[in-house]
Design an enzyme around this catalytic site. Structure first.
Site, mmCIF file in Angstrom:
data_model
loop_
_atom_site.group_PDB
_atom_site.id
_atom_site.type_symbol
_atom_site.label_atom_id
_atom_site.label_comp_id
_atom_site.label_asym_id
_atom_site.label_seq_id
_atom_site.Cartn_x
_atom_site.Cartn_y
_atom_site.Cartn_z
ATOM 1 N N GLU A 72 30.394 29.745 44.680
ATOM 2 C CA GLU A 72 30.557 29.070 43.018
ATOM 3 C C GLU A 72 31.025 27.978 43.334
ATOM 4 O OE1 GLU A 72 32.574 33.108 41.713
ATOM 5 O OE2 GLU A 72 34.237 31.982 42.173
ATOM 6 N N HIS B 244 18.169 43.402 64.512
ATOM 7 C CA HIS B 244 17.250 44.653 63.829
ATOM 8 C C HIS B 244 16.827 44.878 62.692
ATOM 9 C CE1 HIS B 244 18.219 44.824 68.690
ATOM 10 N NE2 HIS B 244 18.955 44.506 68.652
ATOM 11 N N LYS C 192 30.627 38.547 31.631
ATOM 12 C CA LYS C 192 32.327 38.640 31.138
ATOM 13 C C LYS C 192 32.215 39.189 29.789
ATOM 14 C CE LYS C 192 35.601 37.268 34.385
ATOM 15 N NZ LYS C 192 36.317 36.284 34.404
HETATM 16 O O1 PA5 Z 1 36.981 31.777 42.929
HETATM 17 C C1 PA5 Z 1 37.618 32.333 41.646
HETATM 18 O O2 PA5 Z 1 38.200 31.029 40.204
HETATM 19 C C2 PA5 Z 1 37.049 34.160 40.614
HETATM 20 O O3 PA5 Z 1 36.176 34.345 42.228
HETATM 21 C C3 PA5 Z 1 38.663 34.375 40.392
HETATM 22 O O4 PA5 Z 1 39.386 34.455 42.181
HETATM 23 C C4 PA5 Z 1 38.173 35.980 40.156
HETATM 24 O O5 PA5 Z 1 37.363 35.985 39.087
HETATM 25 C C5 PA5 Z 1 39.370 36.626 39.978
HETATM 26 O O6 PA5 Z 1 40.448 35.941 39.030
HETATM 27 P P1 PA5 Z 1 42.192 36.215 38.900
HETATM 28 O O7 PA5 Z 1 42.739 36.017 39.715
HETATM 29 O O8 PA5 Z 1 42.179 35.239 37.474
HETATM 30 O O9 PA5 Z 1 41.540 37.772 38.477
#
Ligand code: PA5
Length: 440
Positions: A282, A303, A417
């Site tokens: 990310e 394996h 989303k």
């Molecule tokens: O690293 C990030 O920003 C995302 O992976 C969020 O943690 C994830 O989308 C969850 O978001 P939230 O904590 O707002 O529910």
């Protein structure tokens, strides 16, 4: 302390090592001076030293209460709101807990939308004493919101609204979002995800610390490990293992090594690999750039994936996490008759066998054209895990800046989303829904 050994991977580099390290040092300056993109999200950098002491004590008290009052703690969250806790808890709790070690059992939910999973969970917890820790920085993420709604409803039906509220702990923004509003309305004990800490960098905030402490893990030692690593890195700007790791992986990327595999030799580290994949995927996968982070559990995956790693498309680099001494050493003893042919190992312990597998595989992969570096942990305990978490976070910031991206945003996560909301018929997404349905 944790050590990085990149000596056997560096000969693969075409660019000069000094040049690459110099680039990493410049990237690190963005991180240290707060002059790079995403500088509003550097709160994680100082967390081991600068955190809310009052909240930290409340975390410990709440964890004690959860341990006393609950058989099961369901942690509801997704992405950065669950992977850190899951990684640490899997690494530091027994694979097969004995009755005394099991309390409370930590279960994760809200990290997918499976009706079967949640239905099974609701049935499993029906007659148990349950606490919930719902975690969402935005307070509006669909997956945990749905899971939380159903879990809360089940608890309220059984215990009533007041007792349910006593068993719910909410970790969210200090003032915004649907979860914050609900927590205030219902009187849930609340913990804060700081504004300047993104989800995937939040394991050392209440997001990770409450479930980790509730699992009986020493969060002081975890923080102390992170603190020690922070000091080591900051005391050696440009010359530390985070710059070394960032320089190596960016240098290799430029030569077409577009995939990095994080390998472990301890099953307890499986979720550390999942946490690392999110952190690097990310943070770096944007603007058409980035190394694809993959993870394998060894020797298990030798394996299945071993063939590809050894001999497939040469796009791989590998980082191996090696633990020197396991928590439960097991000796291999001589057996009369030697019917299984293993007496040549008599007097050795399983750590020796695992280490031989690690070293043998490392050399084989190097011979197969995969640059392999080694991250060494003397033991798998809270202190060393704290070091490892902080090392990876810091190196990720350096590496992202070296790559030329903002390592602290995630614009790509929004696309799915929008489509999902459109197909679900969420108010405000009607026109997009029409469009998408035509395409399906
Ligand atoms: O690293 C990030 O920003 C995302 O992976 C969020 O943690 C994830 O989308 C969850 O978001 P939230 O904590 O707002 O529910």
């Amino acid at each position: 302390m944790l050590k990085l050994d990149s000596a056997k991977a560096r000969p693969f580099l075409q660019a000069g090592w000094g040049e690459l390290l110099g680039e990493a040092a410049m990237a690190e300056r963005f991180l240290l001076e707060g002059t790079g993109p995403g500088a509003d999200f550097l709160g994680w950098r100082d967390l081991p030293e600068q955190y809310d002491r009052e909240e930290y004590e409340r975390i410990k008290t709440a964890a004690e209460r959860i341990r006393r009052d609950c058989d099961v703690l369901v942690v509801v969250g997704i992405g950065g709101s669950y992977l850190g806790a899951r990684a640490v808890i899997s690494a530091l709790t027994p694979a097969f807990p004995l009755p005394g070690e099991k309390s409370p059992e930590i279960i994760f939910a809200g990290h997918q939308i499976s009706s079967s999973y949640l239905g099974d969970l609701l049935a499993y917890i029906k007659d148990k004493r349950v606490c919930l820790n719902v975690i969402s920085k935005s307070g509006t993420t669909t997956e945990p919101a749905i899971a939380f709604r159903l879990l809360k409803e089940a608890l309220e039906e059984k215990l009533g609204r007041q007792e349910t509220a006593r068993r719910i702990y909410a970790t969210t923004d200090k003032s915004r979002g649907a979860l914050k509003k609900l927590a205030e309305q219902e009187g849930y004990e609340s913990f804060v995800v700081p504004d300047d800490v993104g989800g995937r960098y939040s394991v050392l905030t209440a997001v990770g610390l409450l479930p980790i402490a509730a699992a009986g893990i020493d969060i002081d030692a975890l923080m102390e490990g992170a603190r020690a690593m922070r000091r080591q890195l900051l005391d050696n700007p440009g010359q530390n293992i985070a710059c070394e790791y960032a320089a190596l992986r960016n240098g290799l990327l430029r030569q077409g090594k577009t995939v990095e595999i994080l390998a472990n030799y301890e099953p307890g580290l499986h979720y550390l690999g999942e946490w690392w994949k999110q952190l690097y995927g990310e943070s770096e996968g944007k603007d058409g750039k980035g190394i694809f982070p993959a993870a394998v559990d060894l020797t298990t995956d030798l394996h299945s994936m071993g063939q590809y790693i050894q001999d497939g498309s040469r796009i791989l680099m590998e980082s191996v996490i090696g633990v020197e001494q396991s928590a439960r050493p097991l000796a291999i003893r001589e057996q009369p008759g030697d019917s299984d042919g293993l007496n040549y190992l008599a007097g050795r312990d399983m750590d020796f066998v695992n280490e031989s597998a690690l070293q043998g595989t490392r050399l084989a992969h190097l011979d197969g054209g995969v640059p392999v570096s080694l991250i060494r942990l003397p033991r798998l305990d809270a202190d060393h895990l704290g070091q490892l978490l902080y090392f990876f976070e810091y190196a990720c910031g350096v590496s992202g800046y070296m790559l030329g991206v903002n390592p602290f945003d995630q614009p790509g996560v929004e696309s799915y989303k929008k489509n999902m909301f459109a197909l679900l018929g969420k108010p405000g997404f009607e026109a997009a829904g029409e469009e998408l349905r035509k395409r399906l």
